[in-house]
Each structure stands twice: as C-alpha cells, then as structure tokens.
Design a protein around this motif. Sequence first.
Motif, PDB file in Angstrom:
ATOM      1  N   VAL A  58       0.841  -1.205   0.000  1.00  9.46           N
ATOM      2  CA  VAL A  58       0.000   0.000   0.000  1.00  9.46           C
ATOM      3  C   VAL A  58       0.871   1.248   0.000  1.00  9.46           C
ATOM      4  O   VAL A  58       0.615   2.210  -0.736  1.00  9.46           O
ATOM      5  CB  VAL A  58      -0.950  -0.014   1.221  1.00  9.46           C
ATOM      6  CG1 VAL A  58      -1.760   1.266   1.286  1.00  9.46           C
ATOM      7  CG2 VAL A  58      -1.863  -1.228   1.166  1.00  9.46           C
ATOM      8  N   VAL A  59       1.921   1.249   0.824  1.00  6.37           N
ATOM      9  CA  VAL A  59       2.820   2.407   0.906  1.00  6.37           C
ATOM     10  C   VAL A  59       3.497   2.645  -0.435  1.00  6.37           C
ATOM     11  O   VAL A  59       3.611   3.792  -0.893  1.00  6.37           O
ATOM     12  CB  VAL A  59       3.868   2.193   2.025  1.00  6.37           C
ATOM     13  CG1 VAL A  59       4.950   3.257   1.966  1.00  6.37           C
ATOM     14  CG2 VAL A  59       3.193   2.185   3.386  1.00  6.37           C
ATOM     15  N   TYR A  60       3.953   1.573  -1.089  1.00  4.90           N
ATOM     16  CA  TYR A  60       4.610   1.720  -2.392  1.00  4.90           C
ATOM     17  C   TYR A  60       3.660   2.345  -3.412  1.00  4.90           C
ATOM     18  O   TYR A  60       4.045   3.243  -4.172  1.00  4.90           O
ATOM     19  CB  TYR A  60       5.115   0.363  -2.898  1.00  4.90           C
ATOM     20  CG  TYR A  60       5.764   0.457  -4.258  1.00  4.90           C
ATOM     21  CD1 TYR A  60       7.083   0.858  -4.386  1.00  4.90           C
ATOM     22  CD2 TYR A  60       5.038   0.178  -5.418  1.00  4.90           C
ATOM     23  CE1 TYR A  60       7.683   0.969  -5.645  1.00  4.90           C
ATOM     24  CE2 TYR A  60       5.619   0.283  -6.662  1.00  4.90           C
ATOM     25  CZ  TYR A  60       6.941   0.672  -6.770  1.00  4.90           C
ATOM     26  OH  TYR A  60       7.514   0.791  -8.011  1.00  4.90           O
ATOM     27  N   VAL A  93      12.915   2.547  -6.946  1.00  3.14           N
ATOM     28  CA  VAL A  93      13.562   1.346  -7.465  1.00  3.14           C
ATOM     29  C   VAL A  93      13.484   0.236  -6.427  1.00  3.14           C
ATOM     30  O   VAL A  93      13.795   0.447  -5.249  1.00  3.14           O
ATOM     31  CB  VAL A  93      15.034   1.629  -7.842  1.00  3.14           C
ATOM     32  CG1 VAL A  93      15.759   0.342  -8.200  1.00  3.14           C
ATOM     33  CG2 VAL A  93      15.094   2.606  -9.002  1.00  3.14           C
ATOM     34  N   GLN A  94      13.047  -0.937  -6.864  1.00  2.00           N
ATOM     35  CA  GLN A  94      12.881  -2.068  -5.953  1.00  2.00           C
ATOM     36  C   GLN A  94      14.103  -2.981  -6.001  1.00  2.00           C
ATOM     37  O   GLN A  94      15.061  -2.714  -6.720  1.00  2.00           O
ATOM     38  CB  GLN A  94      11.617  -2.841  -6.326  1.00  2.00           C
ATOM     39  CG  GLN A  94      10.360  -2.020  -6.162  1.00  2.00           C
ATOM     40  CD  GLN A  94       9.123  -2.803  -6.470  1.00  2.00           C
ATOM     41  OE1 GLN A  94       9.079  -3.556  -7.430  1.00  2.00           O
ATOM     42  NE2 GLN A  94       8.091  -2.627  -5.664  1.00  2.00           N
ATOM     43  N   GLY A  95      14.025  -4.071  -5.246  1.00  2.00           N
ATOM     44  CA  GLY A  95      15.135  -5.003  -5.146  1.00  2.00           C
ATOM     45  C   GLY A  95      15.586  -5.563  -6.482  1.00  2.00           C
ATOM     46  O   GLY A  95      16.756  -5.893  -6.672  1.00  2.00           O
ATOM     47  N   GLU A  96      14.662  -5.699  -7.435  1.00  6.25           N
ATOM     48  CA  GLU A  96      15.010  -6.223  -8.750  1.00  6.25           C
ATOM     49  C   GLU A  96      15.682  -5.178  -9.635  1.00  6.25           C
ATOM     50  O   GLU A  96      16.014  -5.441 -10.786  1.00  6.25           O
ATOM     51  CB  GLU A  96      13.753  -6.746  -9.475  1.00  6.25           C
ATOM     52  CG  GLU A  96      13.003  -7.841  -8.736  1.00  6.25           C
ATOM     53  CD  GLU A  96      11.953  -7.287  -7.773  1.00  6.25           C
ATOM     54  OE1 GLU A  96      11.772  -6.055  -7.705  1.00  6.25           O
ATOM     55  OE2 GLU A  96      11.343  -8.098  -7.068  1.00  6.25           O
ATOM     56  N   GLY A  97      15.820  -3.951  -9.120  1.00  4.82           N
ATOM     57  CA  GLY A  97      16.426  -2.875  -9.901  1.00  4.82           C
ATOM     58  C   GLY A  97      15.478  -2.215 -10.872  1.00  4.82           C
ATOM     59  O   GLY A  97      15.909  -1.568 -11.821  1.00  4.82           O
ATOM     60  N   ILE A  98      14.168  -2.378 -10.664  1.00  4.60           N
ATOM     61  CA  ILE A  98      13.170  -1.781 -11.559  1.00  4.60           C
ATOM     62  C   ILE A  98      12.209  -0.911 -10.765  1.00  4.60           C
ATOM     63  O   ILE A  98      12.084  -1.047  -9.546  1.00  4.60           O
ATOM     64  CB  ILE A  98      12.355  -2.862 -12.309  1.00  4.60           C
ATOM     65  CG1 ILE A  98      11.589  -3.740 -11.300  1.00  4.60           C
ATOM     66  CG2 ILE A  98      13.239  -3.693 -13.203  1.00  4.60           C
ATOM     67  CD1 ILE A  98      10.509  -4.577 -11.911  1.00  4.60           C
ATOM     68  N   VAL A  99      11.553  -0.014 -11.493  1.00  8.89           N
ATOM     69  CA  VAL A  99      10.445   0.749 -10.929  1.00  8.89           C
ATOM     70  C   VAL A  99       9.177   0.112 -11.467  1.00  8.89           C
ATOM     71  O   VAL A  99       8.931   0.140 -12.675  1.00  8.89           O
ATOM     72  CB  VAL A  99      10.511   2.237 -11.324  1.00  8.89           C
ATOM     73  CG1 VAL A  99       9.314   2.987 -10.762  1.00  8.89           C
ATOM     74  CG2 VAL A  99      11.806   2.857 -10.848  1.00  8.89           C
ATOM     75  N   ASP A 100       8.401  -0.480 -10.595  1.00  7.72           N
ATOM     76  CA  ASP A 100       7.184  -1.175 -11.019  1.00  7.72           C
ATOM     77  C   ASP A 100       6.029  -0.180 -11.050  1.00  7.72           C
ATOM     78  O   ASP A 100       5.562   0.277 -10.009  1.00  7.72           O
ATOM     79  CB  ASP A 100       6.885  -2.328 -10.053  1.00  7.72           C
ATOM     80  CG  ASP A 100       5.813  -3.258 -10.593  1.00  7.72           C
ATOM     81  OD1 ASP A 100       5.390  -3.074 -11.752  1.00  7.72           O
ATOM     82  OD2 ASP A 100       5.408  -4.172  -9.855  1.00  7.72           O
ATOM     83  N   ILE A 101       5.588   0.170 -12.249  1.00 12.45           N
ATOM     84  CA  ILE A 101       4.462   1.097 -12.407  1.00 12.45           C
ATOM     85  C   ILE A 101       3.190   0.268 -12.268  1.00 12.45           C
ATOM     86  O   ILE A 101       2.681  -0.274 -13.248  1.00 12.45           O
ATOM     87  CB  ILE A 101       4.500   1.822 -13.774  1.00 12.45           C
ATOM     88  CG1 ILE A 101       5.851   2.467 -14.002  1.00 12.45           C
ATOM     89  CG2 ILE A 101       3.373   2.849 -13.870  1.00 12.45           C
ATOM     90  CD1 ILE A 101       6.190   3.592 -13.071  1.00 12.45           C
TER      91      ILE A 101
END
Length: 199
Positions: A58-60, A93-101
């Motif tokens: 939710v925070v993300y 940026v998350q652990g996988e190195g991506i920004v999940d839109i």
Amino acid sequence: SKIEEEVAEIKKEGAKKGKNRLFEEVGDLLFAVASSFPGGQRFVNMLPFVGAVDPGNVVYRQRLFDNALIVAQRNFWFGSSNYLEAPEMQELVQGEGIVDIVNTYIGVLLDYGAVGLFLFCGFFASVLVAVFRVPVSRLDASSAILRRGLMGVMLGLLLIISTVSSISIISLVYWVFAGLCSAFVAMRSEAVRSNAKTA
C-alpha cells in the motif's frame, strides 16, 4: 438454517428501510459468509481497507502515485520517454532494480501525458457508452444478457488496470475486449438496419 433466517430478516428490514439498506445488509451477509471459508478469507484479505494486505504494498502504491504526479507535471501535456530517470522515480527502485508502475493509468500519463491519458480513457468511455446506448427493448433475452456482461467485464477490466501495469498480455486483454464490445455494437446496429429494411 441460521443463514436463511438472516436473509428473511434482511428482506423484512429492506422492505421497511428501502433498497439501499437492503443492499448494505446483503453485502454484510456475503462478507460474513465469504470470510468463514478459507478461500473466502483469502479474498477478504485482499480487499482494500478491510483486508490484511502487506502494508508495504500500500505504501509503495501511494508513493508511486505521489511521485508520478510530480514527474508528470514536468511534461504534462505529452509525457516523456525517460521519466524513469527522474530522481522521484529512482526513489521507487525495488530489489530487482526496476520501478514497477503498478497502475496503467499512471503509466500512460507518464509516457504520453495528459493528452495520451485523455485519448486512452476516452476510447474506453466511448466503447462503454456505445454498448450502453444499444436499446434494450430491441434485444432478445440472450443479447440483453450479453450486453450487461460486456459492460460488467469492461468496467471490471478498467478497474483492474488501475492496480497493475500493462505487462505481458494484460494490454492485449483490454484491447481485445474493447474490440468485442465494438463488434457487439456493430452487430446490433446492423440488425436494427436489417429490421428497418424488411419492415
């Protein structure tokens, strides 16, 4: 049984308090029944405000929404192809190195700006309006059910894409389904014209 007694009580109350209250009571009953089964409990846990979803999720999503609006204001009308390089997006940026839109509408706004988002939403709105405007009085029973089903699924898809990015086959699903809705409208229009010619 106890459930039948509760349903009978809800119907009595609904007659007194009106349809809105009846829907609330039926919703409460369905919620209680769903939460009493293991699979139903899992579904309830995924609901916003009442479920037990991971708070980080939710925070993300909230941070994504806030930061995306800041970035979108810089290229408001037509968006930007390099919006992921903005400092506000790099914070996500998350652990996988991506920004999940995780919101298709935000993705469209960032990529194509307000103009693109207006066209994207306008297309689906026009499809829904076209299906809605098909006169029910001229439909047989199966076509009337199909009309309601198409509208319901389309509205559901438009809600779902506010919670996921358009990766894999997700975009294919909503575009194809919009095509099915358009085909339904075209078929009904052709049927009306044919009936008018034969009359």
